[in-house]
Design an enzyme around this catalytic site. Structure first.
Site, PDB file in Angstrom:
ATOM      1  N   LYS A  16       0.664   4.601  -7.281  1.00 47.62           N
ATOM      2  CA  LYS A  16      -0.796   4.491  -7.229  1.00 47.62           C
ATOM      3  C   LYS A  16      -1.446   5.745  -6.670  1.00 47.62           C
ATOM      4  O   LYS A  16      -2.541   6.136  -7.096  1.00 47.62           O
ATOM      5  CB  LYS A  16      -1.197   3.276  -6.389  1.00 47.62           C
ATOM      6  CG  LYS A  16      -0.762   1.945  -6.979  1.00 47.62           C
ATOM      7  CD  LYS A  16      -1.156   0.772  -6.114  1.00 47.62           C
ATOM      8  CE  LYS A  16      -0.451   0.761  -4.791  1.00 47.62           C
ATOM      9  NZ  LYS A  16       1.013   0.646  -4.873  1.00 47.62           N
ATOM     10  N   GLY A  40       2.345   4.123   1.675  1.00 51.19           N
ATOM     11  CA  GLY A  40       2.727   5.521   1.574  1.00 51.19           C
ATOM     12  C   GLY A  40       2.389   6.031   0.196  1.00 51.19           C
ATOM     13  O   GLY A  40       3.139   5.813  -0.758  1.00 51.19           O
ATOM     14  N   HIS A  41       1.237   6.663   0.063  1.00 52.33           N
ATOM     15  CA  HIS A  41       0.787   7.149  -1.243  1.00 52.33           C
ATOM     16  C   HIS A  41       1.066   8.642  -1.351  1.00 52.33           C
ATOM     17  O   HIS A  41       0.578   9.425  -0.539  1.00 52.33           O
ATOM     18  CB  HIS A  41      -0.705   6.849  -1.434  1.00 52.33           C
ATOM     19  CG  HIS A  41      -0.988   5.391  -1.581  1.00 52.33           C
ATOM     20  ND1 HIS A  41      -2.255   4.877  -1.724  1.00 52.33           N
ATOM     21  CD2 HIS A  41      -0.143   4.320  -1.621  1.00 52.33           C
ATOM     22  CE1 HIS A  41      -2.180   3.554  -1.837  1.00 52.33           C
ATOM     23  NE2 HIS A  41      -0.911   3.202  -1.772  1.00 52.33           N
ATOM     24  N   GLN A 225       0.226  -1.271  -1.489  1.00 50.15           N
ATOM     25  CA  GLN A 225       1.308  -2.197  -1.817  1.00 50.15           C
ATOM     26  C   GLN A 225       1.150  -2.690  -3.272  1.00 50.15           C
ATOM     27  O   GLN A 225       0.574  -1.986  -4.079  1.00 50.15           O
ATOM     28  CB  GLN A 225       1.363  -3.367  -0.823  1.00 50.15           C
ATOM     29  CG  GLN A 225       1.832  -2.994   0.575  1.00 50.15           C
ATOM     30  CD  GLN A 225       0.725  -2.494   1.461  1.00 50.15           C
ATOM     31  OE1 GLN A 225      -0.368  -3.030   1.507  1.00 50.15           O
ATOM     32  NE2 GLN A 225       1.015  -1.436   2.220  1.00 50.15           N
ATOM     33  N   ALA A 300       8.151   6.126   0.967  1.00 46.51           N
ATOM     34  CA  ALA A 300       7.368   7.243   1.505  1.00 46.51           C
ATOM     35  C   ALA A 300       6.996   7.012   2.955  1.00 46.51           C
ATOM     36  O   ALA A 300       6.780   7.959   3.713  1.00 46.51           O
ATOM     37  CB  ALA A 300       6.102   7.443   0.666  1.00 46.51           C
ATOM     38  N   SER A 414       2.931   8.400 -17.255  1.00 45.83           N
ATOM     39  CA  SER A 414       3.290   9.597 -16.484  1.00 45.83           C
ATOM     40  C   SER A 414       4.759   9.933 -16.702  1.00 45.83           C
ATOM     41  O   SER A 414       5.611   9.048 -16.764  1.00 45.83           O
ATOM     42  CB  SER A 414       3.012   9.402 -14.990  1.00 45.83           C
ATOM     43  OG  SER A 414       4.048   8.683 -14.372  1.00 45.83           O
TER      44      SER A 414
END
Length: 429
Positions: A16, A40-41, A225, A300, A414
């Site tokens: 995300k 954790g992005h 999440q 992450a 992606s």
């Protein structure tokens, strides 16, 4: 101009952050609406990687206002460190680029201490919490003993709040968990310092967000999440402590349901999850190991190794209904490069019954056996491809089958973690 929600459709870690960073290029306002620093992005720009836990993932764009909404729980120490990290990269040079809701709640040291002590006490029954105090902070919020950001900034009354609340938690730590007690004076001094540093970002974000929506600006809502970790609709009790679905935008950002125009659901081309709990398509073989290695599947936030498996479209279909998705974003398709055959689960067999709905009963879900379809893989490396027509026909067929099963268009695919490694078919703005 439109309002767009980005949510995860699996057990989190879907990518995300990459998507939000990409879409933020044309956004006026970006709002994080739930969760804490258990998120954790990861944002990759060129050779530089930035991991964000609190700050919305569009902060690397100079022209977007980033908002931490009232539905978020904030660890002040973590947020201050994160601000410093981003500024050290030459970004986020104006404090006006970040606004924190004065209704958001603060994670206190006792929340973290109780979280860690309680998880350790569970032994083999651990649920896999990050130990960052997220759940206990939400518990304090719901029991009406929490500390909101606006009150956190009140230096006069803050010591009274600490003294009024620390006794209960110290009693639990000492007498129930046999853990060290916390020192109130040290907390008061330290957190007063945090409050002074964060005060410039305090705002009535209800007004900011609603004014932007009514002005028909491009507003992006960022979830943390994934749907399968939602406190109400996920694989309870192996879930997070907040509502992760698109409906949480209304409560976590303070907008009405008619404010949302589109909901983009993010899914990996395979499935992962961190921590304990049922995982019907999990692979315990060389292919699972290969996916984990190629996908760099480590958390992450925690660094924990993620469990890996085939794409579970039954779970994603459940998420699509819960979130009322309008578009799909499929990430990390390059991780499947080189596989001869690729499987996807389209339904479950549970006790002789076929279903494509995730059951509420966790033991029933643990008995779910995936019903697979097998598709042809592709041999080409896709990481450098930049258009739909350039993708291998087998990959296009794989994505088309995902769209067919879910009844939704694939808006983005992606082929890597970077901004330039995304193929956009249906842009949000």
């Amino acid at each position: 101009m439109s309002t767009v929600v980005i949510v995860g459709t699996q057990w989190g870690d879907e990518g995300k952050g990459m998507v939000v960073d990409l879409f933020s290029e044309k956004a006026d306002l970006l709002v994080r609406f739930q969760g804490g620093n258990n998120a954790g992005h990861t944002v990759v720009v060129g050779d530089d990687t930035t991991i964000l836990h609190h700050i919305p993932s569009g902060i690397l764009h100079d022209d977007v206002l980033c908002v931490i909404g009232n539905g978020v729980v904030i660890d002040p120490e973590v947020l201050i460190g994160e601000i410093g990290q981003v500024k050290s990269k030459g970004k986020f040079q104006s404090d006006r680029q970040l606004a924190i809701s004065n209704r958001a709640h603060i994670i206190m040291p006792w929340h973290k201490a109780i979280d860690q002590a309680a998880e350790n006490a569970k032994g083999e029954k651990k649920i896999g919490t990050t130990g960052r105090g997220i759940g206990p902070a939400y518990r304090s919020k719901m029991s009406r003993t929490g500390l909101r950001f606006g009150d956190f900034l009140d230096e006069k009354n803050f010591p009274d709040y600490v003294q009024d609340n620390i006794g209960e938690f110290n009693c639990l730590l000492k007498n129930f968990y046999d853990a060290p007690e916390l020192e109130p004076d040290e907390i008061i001094e330290t957190y007063r310092g945090y409050a002074r540093k964060l005060k410039p970002y305090a705002a009535d974000t209800f007004r900011l967000v609603n004014d932007a929506v009514r002005a028909r600006k491009n507003v992006l809502f960022e979830g943390a999440q994934g749907t399968m970790l939602d406190i109400d609709h996920g694989t309870y009790p192996y879930v997070t402590s907040s509502n992760t679905v698109a409906g949480a935008v209304c409560t976590g950002a303070g907008v009405g349901p008619r404010s949302v125009d589109k909901v983009y659901g993010v899914l990996k081309a395979y499935t992962t999850r961190v921590g304990a709990g049922p995982f019907p398509t999990e692979l315990h073989d060389e292919i699972g190991d290969r996916i984990g290695e190629r996908g760099h599947e480590f958390g992450a936030t925690t660094g924990r190794k993620r469990r890996c498996g085939w794409l579970d479209l039954a779970a994603v279909k459940y998420a699509a209904r819960l979130n009322d998705l309008t578009h799909l974003i499929v990430t990390k398709v390059d991780v499947l490069d080189g596989l001869d055959k690729i499987k996807m689960a389209v339904a479950y067999e549970i006790d002789g019954r076929v279903t494509d709905i995730v059951p509420a009963d966790i033991e029933e879900y643990a008995r779910a056996k995936p019903i697979y379809e097998t598709l042809a893989g592709w041999t080409e490396s896709t990481s450098g491809m930049t258009s739909w027509d350039e993708l291998p026909p087998e990959l296009r067929a794989y994505l088309a089958r995902i769209a067919e099963v879910l009844g939704l268009p694939v808006a983005v695919a992606s082929v890597g973690p970077g901004r330039a490694q995304t193929i956009v078919l249906h842009p949000p703005f």
